[in-house]
Design a protein around this motif. Sequence first.
Motif, PDB file in Angstrom:
ATOM      1  N   ASP A 198     108.460  50.553  19.539  1.00 38.89           N
ATOM      2  CA  ASP A 198     109.366  50.776  20.769  1.00 38.89           C
ATOM      3  C   ASP A 198     110.448  52.197  19.564  1.00 38.89           C
ATOM      4  O   ASP A 198     109.546  52.781  18.981  1.00 38.89           O
ATOM      5  CB  ASP A 198     110.510  49.886  20.675  1.00 38.89           C
ATOM      6  N   ALA A 199     111.304  52.701  20.480  1.00 38.95           N
ATOM      7  CA  ALA A 199     111.586  53.759  19.880  1.00 38.95           C
ATOM      8  C   ALA A 199     112.608  53.694  19.093  1.00 38.95           C
ATOM      9  O   ALA A 199     112.528  55.496  18.014  1.00 38.95           O
ATOM     10  CB  ALA A 199     112.749  54.628  21.434  1.00 38.95           C
ATOM     11  N   ASN A 200     112.604  52.414  18.434  1.00 35.90           N
ATOM     12  CA  ASN A 200     113.382  52.300  16.653  1.00 35.90           C
ATOM     13  C   ASN A 200     112.028  52.630  15.783  1.00 35.90           C
ATOM     14  O   ASN A 200     112.599  52.953  14.849  1.00 35.90           O
ATOM     15  CB  ASN A 200     113.839  51.268  16.816  1.00 35.90           C
ATOM     16  N   TYR A 201     111.197  52.742  15.758  1.00 37.05           N
ATOM     17  CA  TYR A 201     109.854  52.736  15.004  1.00 37.05           C
ATOM     18  C   TYR A 201     110.279  54.810  14.244  1.00 37.05           C
ATOM     19  O   TYR A 201     109.491  55.030  14.632  1.00 37.05           O
ATOM     20  CB  TYR A 201     108.739  52.827  15.641  1.00 37.05           C
ATOM     21  N   ARG A 234      98.394  64.589  16.447  1.00 39.32           N
ATOM     22  CA  ARG A 234      99.807  63.279  17.287  1.00 39.32           C
ATOM     23  C   ARG A 234      99.056  62.723  18.574  1.00 39.32           C
ATOM     24  O   ARG A 234      98.192  63.899  19.360  1.00 39.32           O
ATOM     25  CB  ARG A 234     100.603  63.936  17.506  1.00 39.32           C
ATOM     26  N   THR A 235      99.068  61.403  18.836  1.00 38.82           N
ATOM     27  CA  THR A 235      98.534  61.049  20.016  1.00 38.82           C
ATOM     28  C   THR A 235      99.818  61.305  21.211  1.00 38.82           C
ATOM     29  O   THR A 235     101.096  60.981  20.306  1.00 38.82           O
ATOM     30  CB  THR A 235      98.860  59.539  20.874  1.00 38.82           C
ATOM     31  N   LYS A 236      99.278  61.576  22.105  1.00 36.09           N
ATOM     32  CA  LYS A 236     100.816  61.662  23.202  1.00 36.09           C
ATOM     33  C   LYS A 236     101.767  60.901  23.464  1.00 36.09           C
ATOM     34  O   LYS A 236     102.422  60.385  23.927  1.00 36.09           O
ATOM     35  CB  LYS A 236     100.487  62.595  24.277  1.00 36.09           C
ATOM     36  N   HIS A 237     101.448  59.732  23.131  1.00 35.36           N
ATOM     37  CA  HIS A 237     101.380  58.067  23.169  1.00 35.36           C
ATOM     38  C   HIS A 237     103.323  57.796  22.138  1.00 35.36           C
ATOM     39  O   HIS A 237     103.529  56.744  22.520  1.00 35.36           O
ATOM     40  CB  HIS A 237     100.960  56.791  23.727  1.00 35.36           C
ATOM     41  N   ALA A 238     103.202  59.032  21.662  1.00 36.98           N
ATOM     42  CA  ALA A 238     104.155  58.778  20.699  1.00 36.98           C
ATOM     43  C   ALA A 238     105.206  59.448  21.217  1.00 36.98           C
ATOM     44  O   ALA A 238     105.069  61.183  20.911  1.00 36.98           O
ATOM     45  CB  ALA A 238     103.811  58.630  19.105  1.00 36.98           C
ATOM     46  N   LEU A 239     106.159  58.692  20.788  1.00 37.82           N
ATOM     47  CA  LEU A 239     107.766  59.575  20.649  1.00 37.82           C
ATOM     48  C   LEU A 239     107.711  60.929  20.509  1.00 37.82           C
ATOM     49  O   LEU A 239     106.838  60.758  18.660  1.00 37.82           O
ATOM     50  CB  LEU A 239     108.588  59.476  20.973  1.00 37.82           C
TER      51      LEU A 239
END
Lengths: 346, 346, 346, 346
Positions: free
Chosen positions: A161-164, A199-204
């Motif tokens: 999630d976004a907190n990571y 970087r993966t595009k799935h990472a924020l």
Amino acid sequence: MTLKFGVVGTGAIGKEHIKRITSSLCGGEIVAVTDVNQLAAEQVVEQFGLNAVVYPDDKSLVAAENVDAVLVTSWGPAHEQSVLAAIEAGKYVFCEKPLATTAEGCMKIVEAEMKHGKRLVQVGFMRRYDSGYVQLKEAIDTHTIGEPLMIRCAHRNAKVDANYTTEMAISDTLVHEIDVLHWLVGDDYKSVQVVFPKRTKHALDHLQDPQIIMMETNSGITIHVEVFVNCQYGYDIQCEVIGEEGVANLPEVPSVITRKNATLGASILTDWKQRFMDAYDKELQDFMDSIKTTGEPNGPTSWDGYIVAVTSDACLKAQQTGNKESVTLGEKPAFYKNEKEISKTV
Amino acid sequence: MTLKFGVVGTGAIGKEHIKRITSSLCGGEIVAVTDVNQLAAEQVVEQFGLNAVVYPDDKSLVAAENVDAVLVTSWGPAHEQSVLAAIEAGKYVFCEKPLATTAEGCMKIVEAEMKHGKRLVQVGFMRRYDSGYVQLKEAIDTHTIGEPLMIRCAHRNAKVDANYTTEMAISDTLVHEIDVLHWLVGDDYKSVQVVFPKRTKHALDHLQDPQIIMMETNSGITIHVEVFVNCQYGYDIQCEVIGEEGVANLPEVPSVITRKNATLGASILTDWKQRFMDAYDKELQDFMDSIKTTGEPNGPTSWDGYIVAVTSDACLKAQQTGNKESVTLGEKPAFYKNEKEISKTV
Amino acid sequence: MTLKFGVVGTGAIGKEHIKRITSSLCGGEIVAVTDVNQLAAEQVVEQFGLNAVVYPDDKSLVAAENVDAVLVTSWGPAHEQSVLAAIEAGKYVFCEKPLATTAEGCMKIVEAEMKHGKRLVQVGFMRRYDSGYVQLKEAIDTHTIGEPLMIRCAHRNAKVDANYTTEMAISDTLVHEIDVLHWLVGDDYKSVQVVFPKRTKHALDHLQDPQIIMMETNSGITIHVEVFVNCQYGYDIQCEVIGEEGVANLPEVPSVITRKNATLGASILTDWKQRFMDAYDKELQDFMDSIKTTGEPNGPTSWDGYIVAVTSDACLKAQQTGNKESVTLGEKPAFYKNEKEISKTV
Amino acid sequence: MTLKFGVVGTGAIGKEHIKRITSSLCGGEIVAVTDVNQLAAEQVVEQFGLNAVVYPDDKSLVAAENVDAVLVTSWGPAHEQSVLAAIEAGKYVFCEKPLATTAEGCMKIVEAEMKHGKRLVQVGFMRRYDSGYVQLKEAIDTHTIGEPLMIRCAHRNAKVDANYTTEMAISDTLVHEIDVLHWLVGDDYKSVQVVFPKRTKHALDHLQDPQIIMMETNSGITIHVEVFVNCQYGYDIQCEVIGEEGVANLPEVPSVITRKNATLGASILTDWKQRFMDAYDKELQDFMDSIKTTGEPNGPTSWDGYIVAVTSDACLKAQQTGNKESVTLGEKPAFYKNEKEISKTV
């Protein structure tokens, strides 16, 4: 002969362990609970029908006469003081990771425990109890593959999630490999380095994902761990040990094999909890059994907690510098050596 | 419609290709041979019952009117002059690795070929014809696993003889990965680094074995290749591509599965020749077919040979320095771009 | 040294073999063709750019002086007369299954060939050339798994069209197992029985699908073959041999392994042609090579064709009766024994 | 809330269960034991430090007021009377297989239990608790592979001792498949047949090994079970369910994968106890949990024990006759139907 537990912290992981002790494992009982949120603590007593007293804080819980062992499942930064309090009172401790948030904190615990004179503390690195890792260690220890030279690991989560944060790839994710790998090969870390692949595009935006952590042990074993927490496809833990005579891999999680839609397929877990469910049960059962039969816990020690803290710090630094950073541990105290290590020394 | 070959170099690999062309493949014929050892060349003619002229050297062989294509299977340092001579004469060339022993040599060939105006040269990087790599490329190209982010490879031989040096881990072994991986992901190398893990006791003193070569592509893909040439257990080629949506692995070599002596087992090859047998057949068949149907070979180009030379040089330097070394290639000439690449540019 | 082929029957399978001989294999040439549809034969000559004469019928084609070998790929009921004509003329024959549609027809061919005095005929049972079956036979012959006691097979097709009948499960599908299994264990069939399990809803009303055919060999090996031609998921051939010391399984078709969408998966073929592509190539290459080097073909013989015919008849009867039906073969003529069998007898 | 057990029979399996309840599982306690060998019973009390009374026989043990549940682990022929006594006394029963040695005996138990008015008895068919079978049932129940049409099983032991008879292949070995397979597909057996393949040389003269048992269900599913108790290579349980849309296989037992000596290998168990260790734990834990939460056990019922007895009898007859023998069961009493079955009926 029942081991009486006081639980510090009744959040998610606390509840899991309470459920385990009261409905799956043998020989334990919850007699005391506390939480910064007293109401939460009270609800847990009710939810599980516990015959347990709710204490206002860890100090009072630790002091309770009928508490044999303290289960520390509070917020990470609170661990250190609870563990120290328990040692002070001569109580056993099962502490979820981290043992303390700093290497200094861990060292204080190590010193307190040594001063007490016998092992009281077990840290919740459950992977050592996973049957796959146990088999892998046995393969290494029985020289099935000869002397280990390299290890390749992957630690993949479907998503976070976004907190990571980028740092949590070390402090929350890699910590499990840090603990289990040095145990696997009976060696300590000398240096670490972190590489950031594409970087993966799935990472924020704030998160570097994946990361590759390269670690070197004192004897020269090279370890590469891929941490990839948005891999999409599932929760997947891989470990390959390359030795002088052969190679050994952690087993895949057993799954029905299907042939369907032109695919020969097996399921990959998506929920990390399922992956180490048995290991969680076994670590706590072993904690209880070992205390009953030997008077001391048998699992990961305070010293192991310290190793993880020091190595994590080096990895966090390496994330920043991009350089190889050294891991500086003192000599392992004889107090923490197992019989095998002691006989080696002698 | 038969493609008439002149063979330069009738050693082990030369004989293999002669046997292939005369007894397994379709559409080729050996009409000329030469070797620094004339007697060896003559014996090969007799051994395979060839209707072929033995020439005193590569120049005269290349000049022979009935030679359509030159098969360069001589000693590495001799390749460059034979290839240049063939291009000069407008003959097709199938050249075993290396195309030339230096990047400069490769560049000369590139320039000569471009000056000639059409593709004449194919370099013998057979892995691109291996059905496993072909499947892997197809999985990538069809976006089965999303954008590639990392690649993990292992190149393991059971053992090597005393002549094998630390440098040959690059120039003889890694070269195959260098070629096949940039083709696999359609990307070029930006930098390389070499790590020396704990040495196996099975390596002679002069040899660092295993080695881990880390390569980074222009788009940021991180590649780790383990080269381990005394792994004892067999010849084993592994390749795992980790993408944004999933992971793909090269297939295992198919083998009967047995259940015996408490072991569920499959055979691992011990002889590297068997591993790429089909690929060797296919690369030469494709060389002949493609020339017949399009007038040009279709496989690895002179430019690919140049990429391998430049990248190998950087790896050799990285072995010495221990540092990350950059790989500096010029812009890929339009001449060598395939239709897909050209359409991308336009 | 080129083997000159006359092709009888230029339908789908005929064209496949023509393509094979002219563009993949080594040492063959098509010099004559015929088909009941003359126009089709002419079109094939044009399509493949053959330098071949179109003959009005099999007799005239067989008689052509430049025809060394006859490739019989016509309609099944026409095979017998073409094969007999070729034997009569002393020409080699590669005949697609069936050798003849009746056991009597096969026996006539056997007798004609024996009268001729040397082997001329090879039947197109390509599985013996499949690398998986070859490995499996080698495992058996080298006593890796001890004496075979039982065999379990599955022969599954994704689906069949409306023309496929319950009998074709034997005559079109099971025939491949009938041939390859007796070769695998070097034993003959004694009896057969057919069981009809629950019918799949995907089978049309006239078709019993799946079927289980149980066969017993002279030495007592029990064989169970599942024929399931509407299995939906793909084309899948399985064979497990259970021996006194262990068990061996046919390899899975090699496929890239992917991890995606919570599934660890490999592809299963859907098109049967792909499964035995290499075996088709190898059987014809071996036919040509063996004739060149020994003067006789080396693959499945007329006697093997006869065995299949007799066993198929027993299976068809067993489909009707539901009972165990015996398979009555005469003694294998010495003419068809290989060296190993002859040495055993002596 | 602790379930108090009286144990009838303190032999090997009795001790295993006692150990389980006292040191691994949660919520049970041994308060009474008996054995035909009183001394053995006393030793067990001492060995495990039980706080338990030793009774002279099953009747007195059953009558003990503090006994909630009777664990029947005596000699097979003694089961029936102990189970009936327990039902008479309204006590719960966990009975190892067989429930009774005859179908009549099982039916008496069924009738006694129905008369009592609620479920008291669970039979020790542990496979239903094996995670592999649970996954397989889930795959079937969720229609992953469509309607089951065929099942292929293998039940292989490395070796058996001289006491093992041809009949025991049914009564000791096949019984597990008989129970688990009808549960897996929710169907009853209609007929059975036994085939004797070629005998392994590793079987003693009095023993037919291997055997193939073919079973047909009411809905027409064809089941083939290979029982092979001298297979040499290990303990191996296989189960493949072939459905209308796909195929599902029981997972292999997870094992470290090694690459060594030219072999890619995984371990196969040699000791059957290890294979279903977890299932033994789970069946007893579920017995206790289910009684606590619902007042009735949840596992295999007396009716299931009766099904196994009737089917085993038919198999034993089929061994003698070689013919297909019918399995005649009465209608399943509503008493034993689970909610799903009841809702279907209504």
